[in-house]
Scaffold this motif. Structure first.
Motif, mmCIF file in Angstrom:
data_model
loop_
_atom_site.group_PDB
_atom_site.id
_atom_site.type_symbol
_atom_site.label_atom_id
_atom_site.label_comp_id
_atom_site.label_asym_id
_atom_site.label_seq_id
_atom_site.Cartn_x
_atom_site.Cartn_y
_atom_site.Cartn_z
ATOM 1 N N ALA A 159 22.391 -0.416 -16.285
ATOM 2 C CA ALA A 159 21.281 -1.225 -15.770
ATOM 3 C C ALA A 159 19.955 -0.466 -15.823
ATOM 4 C CB ALA A 159 21.575 -1.663 -14.335
ATOM 5 N N MET A 160 19.955 0.790 -15.407
ATOM 6 C CA MET A 160 18.719 1.579 -15.417
ATOM 7 C C MET A 160 18.255 1.838 -16.851
ATOM 8 S SD MET A 160 17.699 2.060 -12.267
ATOM 9 C CE MET A 160 16.623 3.487 -12.259
ATOM 10 N N ASN A 161 19.172 2.159 -17.750
ATOM 11 C CA ASN A 161 18.799 2.367 -19.155
ATOM 12 C C ASN A 161 18.202 1.101 -19.758
ATOM 13 O OD1 ASN A 161 19.161 5.062 -20.272
ATOM 14 N ND2 ASN A 161 21.322 4.845 -19.745
ATOM 15 N N ARG A 162 18.805 -0.036 -19.469
ATOM 16 C CA ARG A 162 18.307 -1.317 -19.984
ATOM 17 C C ARG A 162 16.916 -1.615 -19.415
ATOM 18 N NH1 ARG A 162 22.507 -3.950 -19.143
ATOM 19 N NH2 ARG A 162 22.085 -4.539 -16.991
ATOM 20 N N TYR A 163 16.744 -1.412 -18.109
ATOM 21 C CA TYR A 163 15.457 -1.684 -17.464
ATOM 22 C C TYR A 163 14.355 -0.789 -18.039
ATOM 23 C CZ TYR A 163 12.068 -2.395 -13.685
ATOM 24 O OH TYR A 163 10.936 -2.699 -12.968
ATOM 25 N N PHE A 164 14.629 0.489 -18.196
ATOM 26 C CA PHE A 164 13.632 1.407 -18.758
ATOM 27 C C PHE A 164 13.351 1.085 -20.224
ATOM 28 C CE2 PHE A 164 13.903 5.420 -15.838
ATOM 29 C CZ PHE A 164 13.681 4.636 -14.723
ATOM 30 N N ALA A 165 14.397 0.843 -21.011
ATOM 31 C CA ALA A 165 14.214 0.544 -22.438
ATOM 32 C C ALA A 165 13.420 -0.747 -22.635
ATOM 33 C CB ALA A 165 15.570 0.445 -23.142
ATOM 34 N N ASP A 166 13.747 -1.794 -21.876
ATOM 35 C CA ASP A 166 13.010 -3.053 -21.966
ATOM 36 C C ASP A 166 11.541 -2.840 -21.608
ATOM 37 O OD1 ASP A 166 15.396 -4.296 -22.620
ATOM 38 O OD2 ASP A 166 15.583 -5.389 -20.710
ATOM 39 N N GLY A 167 11.312 -2.062 -20.558
ATOM 40 C CA GLY A 167 9.940 -1.797 -20.130
ATOM 41 C C GLY A 167 9.139 -1.054 -21.195
ATOM 42 N N LEU A 168 9.740 -0.039 -21.805
ATOM 43 C CA LEU A 168 9.019 0.725 -22.824
ATOM 44 C C LEU A 168 8.753 -0.112 -24.077
ATOM 45 C CD1 LEU A 168 10.669 4.236 -22.414
ATOM 46 C CD2 LEU A 168 8.400 3.483 -21.631
ATOM 47 N N LYS A 169 9.679 -0.985 -24.437
ATOM 48 C CA LYS A 169 9.442 -1.897 -25.568
ATOM 49 C C LYS A 169 8.281 -2.839 -25.257
ATOM 50 C CE LYS A 169 14.224 -1.946 -27.099
ATOM 51 N NZ LYS A 169 15.483 -2.690 -27.039
ATOM 52 N N GLY A 170 8.260 -3.360 -24.028
ATOM 53 C CA GLY A 170 7.163 -4.240 -23.613
ATOM 54 C C GLY A 170 5.830 -3.515 -23.579
ATOM 55 N N LEU A 171 5.824 -2.280 -23.109
ATOM 56 C CA LEU A 171 4.599 -1.481 -23.081
ATOM 57 C C LEU A 171 4.086 -1.238 -24.490
ATOM 58 C CD1 LEU A 171 2.527 0.229 -21.521
ATOM 59 C CD2 LEU A 171 4.149 2.150 -21.722
ATOM 60 N N LYS A 172 4.976 -0.882 -25.391
ATOM 61 C CA LYS A 172 4.602 -0.644 -26.791
ATOM 62 C C LYS A 172 3.978 -1.899 -27.395
ATOM 63 C CE LYS A 172 6.623 0.781 -31.226
ATOM 64 N NZ LYS A 172 5.916 2.027 -31.526
ATOM 65 N N ALA A 173 4.620 -3.032 -27.182
ATOM 66 C CA ALA A 173 4.108 -4.299 -27.720
ATOM 67 C C ALA A 173 2.729 -4.630 -27.155
ATOM 68 C CB ALA A 173 5.092 -5.434 -27.430
ATOM 69 N N LYS A 174 2.555 -4.436 -25.864
ATOM 70 C CA LYS A 174 1.261 -4.754 -25.235
ATOM 71 C C LYS A 174 0.155 -3.848 -25.764
ATOM 72 C CE LYS A 174 -1.279 -5.482 -21.059
ATOM 73 N NZ LYS A 174 -1.631 -6.848 -20.887
ATOM 74 N N VAL A 175 0.406 -2.553 -25.794
ATOM 75 C CA VAL A 175 -0.636 -1.598 -26.189
ATOM 76 C C VAL A 175 -0.948 -1.686 -27.678
ATOM 77 C CG1 VAL A 175 -1.253 0.847 -26.326
ATOM 78 C CG2 VAL A 175 -0.141 -0.040 -24.267
ATOM 79 N N GLU A 176 0.063 -1.898 -28.494
ATOM 80 C CA GLU A 176 -0.157 -1.966 -29.937
ATOM 81 C C GLU A 176 -0.652 -3.343 -30.390
ATOM 82 O OE1 GLU A 176 3.364 -0.562 -31.941
ATOM 83 O OE2 GLU A 176 2.929 1.529 -31.413
ATOM 84 N N GLY A 177 -0.802 -4.265 -29.457
ATOM 85 C CA GLY A 177 -1.349 -5.564 -29.795
ATOM 86 C C GLY A 177 -0.325 -6.600 -30.189
ATOM 87 N N GLY A 178 0.942 -6.303 -29.977
ATOM 88 C CA GLY A 178 1.997 -7.281 -30.272
ATOM 89 C C GLY A 178 2.092 -8.286 -29.147
ATOM 90 N N ARG A 179 3.175 -9.004 -29.167
ATOM 91 C CA ARG A 179 3.412 -9.979 -28.093
ATOM 92 C C ARG A 179 3.552 -9.279 -26.768
ATOM 93 N NH1 ARG A 179 8.492 -12.796 -29.227
ATOM 94 N NH2 ARG A 179 8.153 -13.428 -27.096
ATOM 95 N N THR A 180 2.997 -9.847 -25.756
ATOM 96 C CA THR A 180 3.139 -9.287 -24.407
ATOM 97 C C THR A 180 4.191 -10.083 -23.673
ATOM 98 O OG1 THR A 180 1.357 -10.711 -23.607
ATOM 99 C CG2 THR A 180 0.753 -8.485 -24.285
ATOM 100 N N PRO A 181 4.776 -9.456 -22.656
ATOM 101 C CA PRO A 181 5.859 -10.157 -21.907
ATOM 102 C C PRO A 181 5.375 -11.415 -21.240
ATOM 103 C CG PRO A 181 5.652 -7.839 -21.237
ATOM 104 C CD PRO A 181 4.537 -8.137 -22.195
#
Length: 181
Positions: A159-181
């Motif tokens: 659960a913690m690995n999934r939560y952290f991984a999902d968060g970092l993917k979302g952060l990458k998308a937001k900062v790089e201009g991709g889709r945001t959550p």
């Protein structure tokens, strides 16, 4: 007085000595997730450094309510899309180093199957971009000696690995201009 053969004494000693060692509680679990983002550390920190702004970049978060701004002692109540809430308090906030640490106040086993956790998020330069590391330390949801599968060390790690991984993917998308959550 009971007489025992000399060869039995070492075996009895080991049996009694091993008893308490086998009956111990949970051990702390540790996880770490990293992501490389094609943006300056300052640009990444502007997004992830806002303690109350987690809902703007983490795809699993429905909303976050924060008090205390970004200072040490700030709190946030994170409501997850899957159900449950995480009440977290900021322990440390170091702007020049682009890092902060926080911990969960009260467990909500429907949100994450862990009884407690602390975490640190850090942004560092990485070539022309940034590296974000999210590290956590936690205890499983059931701190007894024989937890059910859904509250075990493994369930907590997943659960913690999934939560952290999902968060970092979302952060990458937001900062790089991709889709945001």
């Amino acid at each position: 007085m009971v007489w025992l053969p000399r060869r039995v004494l070492p075996a009895l000693f080991l049996a009694f000595a091993a008893g308490p060692a086998l009956a111990h509680g949970p051990t702390p679990q540790k996880i770490a997730q990293t992501v490389t983002i094609k943006a300056s550390p300052d640009a990444v920190w502007k997004v992830v450094g806002d303690f109350g702004g987690i809902a703007s970049w983490h795809p699993d978060v429905a909303k976050a309510e924060a008090t205390g701004g970004n200072a040490e002692g700030a709190t946030r109540k994170v409501t997850l899309k899957s159900g449950g809430t995480l009440v977290e308090g900021r322990d440390e906030w170091k702007v020049p180093e682009r890092t902060y640490s926080y911990r969960m106040s009260d467990p909500d086993l429907t949100a994450l199957p862990v009884s407690s956790y602390s975490a640190t998020l850090t942004v560092t330069p990485d070539g022309d971009g940034s590296k974000v590391e999210w590290m956590g330390r936690f205890y499983r949801g059931d701190t007894g000696n024989e937890p059910p599968d859904n509250l075990s060390d493994e369930a907590g790690r997943e659960a913690m690995n999934r939560y952290f991984a999902d968060g970092l993917k979302g952060l990458k998308a937001k900062v790089e201009g991709g889709r945001t959550p």
